[in-house]
Design a protein around this motif. Sequence first.
Motif, PDB file in Angstrom:
ATOM      1  N   GLN A   1      -1.344  23.096  18.977  1.00 22.98           N
ATOM      2  CA  GLN A   1      -1.133  22.451  20.055  1.00 22.98           C
ATOM      3  C   GLN A   1       0.349  22.132  20.461  1.00 22.98           C
ATOM      4  OE1 GLN A   1      -3.333  18.617  20.205  1.00 22.98           O
ATOM      5  NE2 GLN A   1      -1.827  17.666  21.342  1.00 22.98           N
ATOM      6  N   ASN A   2       0.727  22.779  21.447  1.00 24.11           N
ATOM      7  CA  ASN A   2       2.169  22.596  21.709  1.00 24.11           C
ATOM      8  C   ASN A   2       2.097  22.490  23.342  1.00 24.11           C
ATOM      9  OD1 ASN A   2       4.870  22.737  21.651  1.00 24.11           O
ATOM     10  ND2 ASN A   2       5.168  24.824  21.853  1.00 24.11           N
ATOM     11  N   PHE A   3       2.138  21.038  23.519  1.00 24.04           N
ATOM     12  CA  PHE A   3       1.817  20.563  24.976  1.00 24.04           C
ATOM     13  C   PHE A   3       3.415  20.195  25.553  1.00 24.04           C
ATOM     14  CE2 PHE A   3       2.027  17.069  28.191  1.00 24.04           C
ATOM     15  CZ  PHE A   3       1.371  17.815  29.123  1.00 24.04           C
ATOM     16  N   GLN A   4       3.638  20.842  26.832  1.00 21.45           N
ATOM     17  CA  GLN A   4       4.920  20.339  27.328  1.00 21.45           C
ATOM     18  C   GLN A   4       4.726  20.449  28.693  1.00 21.45           C
ATOM     19  OE1 GLN A   4       8.101  23.282  26.102  1.00 21.45           O
ATOM     20  NE2 GLN A   4       9.387  22.434  27.569  1.00 21.45           N
ATOM     21  N   GLY A   5       4.972  19.701  29.389  1.00 19.60           N
ATOM     22  CA  GLY A   5       4.792  19.604  30.746  1.00 19.60           C
ATOM     23  C   GLY A   5       5.496  20.351  31.782  1.00 19.60           C
ATOM     24  N   ALA A   6       4.712  21.185  32.454  1.00 19.54           N
ATOM     25  CA  ALA A   6       5.333  21.988  33.437  1.00 19.54           C
ATOM     26  C   ALA A   6       5.984  21.558  34.504  1.00 19.54           C
ATOM     27  CB  ALA A   6       4.291  23.372  33.637  1.00 19.54           C
ATOM     28  N   MET A   7       7.152  22.198  34.918  1.00 26.40           N
ATOM     29  CA  MET A   7       7.972  21.571  36.205  1.00 26.40           C
ATOM     30  C   MET A   7       7.142  22.117  37.148  1.00 26.40           C
ATOM     31  SD  MET A   7      11.880  21.726  37.068  1.00 26.40           S
ATOM     32  CE  MET A   7      12.200  20.976  35.498  1.00 26.40           C
ATOM     33  N   PHE A   8       6.563  23.369  37.417  1.00 23.07           N
ATOM     34  CA  PHE A   8       6.055  23.763  38.577  1.00 23.07           C
ATOM     35  C   PHE A   8       4.863  24.194  38.282  1.00 23.07           C
ATOM     36  CE2 PHE A   8      10.561  24.689  38.941  1.00 23.07           C
ATOM     37  CZ  PHE A   8      10.896  24.086  39.955  1.00 23.07           C
ATOM     38  N   SER A   9       3.911  24.290  39.112  1.00 21.99           N
ATOM     39  CA  SER A   9       2.370  24.892  39.183  1.00 21.99           C
ATOM     40  C   SER A   9       2.081  25.759  40.098  1.00 21.99           C
ATOM     41  CB  SER A   9       1.508  23.800  39.106  1.00 21.99           C
ATOM     42  OG  SER A   9       0.107  24.318  39.159  1.00 21.99           O
ATOM     43  N   TYR A  10       1.579  26.981  39.844  1.00 18.14           N
ATOM     44  CA  TYR A  10       1.505  27.942  40.767  1.00 18.14           C
ATOM     45  C   TYR A  10      -0.377  28.213  40.953  1.00 18.14           C
ATOM     46  CZ  TYR A  10       6.048  28.976  39.596  1.00 18.14           C
ATOM     47  OH  TYR A  10       7.447  28.936  39.295  1.00 18.14           O
ATOM     48  N   ILE A  11      -1.145  27.117  40.676  1.00 17.16           N
ATOM     49  CA  ILE A  11      -2.423  27.233  40.832  1.00 17.16           C
ATOM     50  C   ILE A  11      -2.653  26.066  41.992  1.00 17.16           C
ATOM     51  CG2 ILE A  11      -4.720  26.725  39.735  1.00 17.16           C
ATOM     52  CD1 ILE A  11      -3.452  27.698  37.241  1.00 17.16           C
ATOM     53  N   SER A  12      -3.440  26.433  43.065  1.00 16.30           N
ATOM     54  CA  SER A  12      -3.822  25.585  44.172  1.00 16.30           C
ATOM     55  C   SER A  12      -5.042  24.854  43.612  1.00 16.30           C
ATOM     56  CB  SER A  12      -3.770  26.298  45.173  1.00 16.30           C
ATOM     57  OG  SER A  12      -5.212  27.037  45.200  1.00 16.30           O
ATOM     58  N   LEU A  13      -5.238  23.660  44.340  1.00 18.15           N
ATOM     59  CA  LEU A  13      -6.574  22.736  44.060  1.00 18.15           C
ATOM     60  C   LEU A  13      -7.652  23.587  44.364  1.00 18.15           C
ATOM     61  CD1 LEU A  13      -5.554  19.277  45.698  1.00 18.15           C
ATOM     62  CD2 LEU A  13      -5.895  19.921  43.160  1.00 18.15           C
ATOM     63  N   GLU A  14      -7.597  24.682  45.415  1.00 19.45           N
ATOM     64  CA  GLU A  14      -8.776  25.329  45.762  1.00 19.45           C
ATOM     65  C   GLU A  14      -9.163  26.341  44.826  1.00 19.45           C
ATOM     66  OE1 GLU A  14     -11.573  26.421  48.561  1.00 19.45           O
ATOM     67  OE2 GLU A  14     -10.035  25.032  48.848  1.00 19.45           O
ATOM     68  N   GLU A  15      -8.480  26.708  43.890  1.00 14.85           N
ATOM     69  CA  GLU A  15      -8.701  27.513  42.882  1.00 14.85           C
ATOM     70  C   GLU A  15      -9.379  26.641  41.424  1.00 14.85           C
ATOM     71  OE1 GLU A  15      -5.712  30.290  41.376  1.00 14.85           O
ATOM     72  OE2 GLU A  15      -4.730  30.270  43.399  1.00 14.85           O
ATOM     73  N   ARG A  16      -8.949  25.412  41.528  1.00 23.12           N
ATOM     74  CA  ARG A  16      -9.611  24.412  40.488  1.00 23.12           C
ATOM     75  C   ARG A  16     -11.115  24.257  40.662  1.00 23.12           C
ATOM     76  NH1 ARG A  16      -6.563  24.169  35.620  1.00 23.12           N
ATOM     77  NH2 ARG A  16      -4.265  24.051  36.127  1.00 23.12           N
ATOM     78  N   VAL A  17     -11.487  24.167  41.872  1.00 24.79           N
ATOM     79  CA  VAL A  17     -12.999  23.951  42.167  1.00 24.79           C
ATOM     80  C   VAL A  17     -13.795  24.928  42.102  1.00 24.79           C
ATOM     81  CG1 VAL A  17     -14.319  22.677  43.817  1.00 24.79           C
ATOM     82  CG2 VAL A  17     -12.165  21.971  43.897  1.00 24.79           C
ATOM     83  N   PRO A  18     -14.917  25.004  41.320  1.00 22.36           N
ATOM     84  CA  PRO A  18     -15.538  26.201  40.999  1.00 22.36           C
ATOM     85  C   PRO A  18     -16.367  26.419  42.374  1.00 22.36           C
ATOM     86  CG  PRO A  18     -15.930  24.674  39.461  1.00 22.36           C
ATOM     87  CD  PRO A  18     -15.022  23.775  40.376  1.00 22.36           C
ATOM     88  N   LYS A  19     -16.433  28.118  42.374  1.00 23.50           N
ATOM     89  CA  LYS A  19     -16.853  28.311  43.792  1.00 23.50           C
ATOM     90  C   LYS A  19     -18.360  28.077  44.066  1.00 23.50           C
ATOM     91  CE  LYS A  19     -13.415  31.105  44.521  1.00 23.50           C
ATOM     92  NZ  LYS A  19     -12.469  30.882  45.542  1.00 23.50           N
TER      93      LYS A  19
END
Length: 243
Positions: free
Chosen positions: A5-23
């Motif tokens: 477990q090595n959590f480090q907050g990312a400054m940028f995200s390249y994944i949109s909300l559209e991709e987070r919601v299952p098809k």
Amino acid sequence: MRGIQNFQGAMFSYISLEERVPKQHPLRKLRAMVDALLATMSADFEAVYAKVGRPSVPPEMLLKALLLQILFTVRSERLLVESIDYNLLYRWFVGLNLEDRVWDHSTFSANRERLFNEGLARVFFERVKHTAGWARLTSDEHFSVDGTLIDAWASHKSFKRKDDSSPPPEGRNPEVDFKGETRSNDTHQSTTDPQARLYRKARGDKSRLCHMGHILMENRNGLVVDVAITHASGTAEREAALE
């Protein structure tokens, strides 16, 4: 091998909300239908909002947020706004980007009350019903009417005699002794919700200040096709059914 477990907050995200919601998520079809219906109501929204001033909560987002509250039984608007802030599915459904700030709950409630007073919720309901009728999902051959009690936002302490002109007791929650007093809707009325009526479901049940809600449902697909709110009484349900 055990993962680390090595959590480090990312400054940028390249994944949109559209991709987070299952098809195959059921909210996808619902949002597509709701967005199409709200697009037809643009002129109705435009007619009730001022041309100048501070922008309000977009009515389309407001109605979609209220749908979330109903579908997921969120108990309050304060919790609803809080959930939209951190729940990615809720953000996606309402139409907020990941970086967008969520409204304050008091602002949301004020805009919701103003929107509902204009009857736009009924317009939205009628558009949904029209769509169901166009798809032949409703029928007038067999229907049912059901009623339920809706508690009023009023306490028994506010239920006073109509001719009582005495000043209210001091204090935020003063004690009121009404034991042994005969109280009825003919002689008494709530000072905070005058339209509420003292009513009980059956003999032996407790009386409470309430209203009565009625639902007209067609029985082919179990769709609600009309709703009404009336005074609570022993004849309200059958009178509403006939109307």
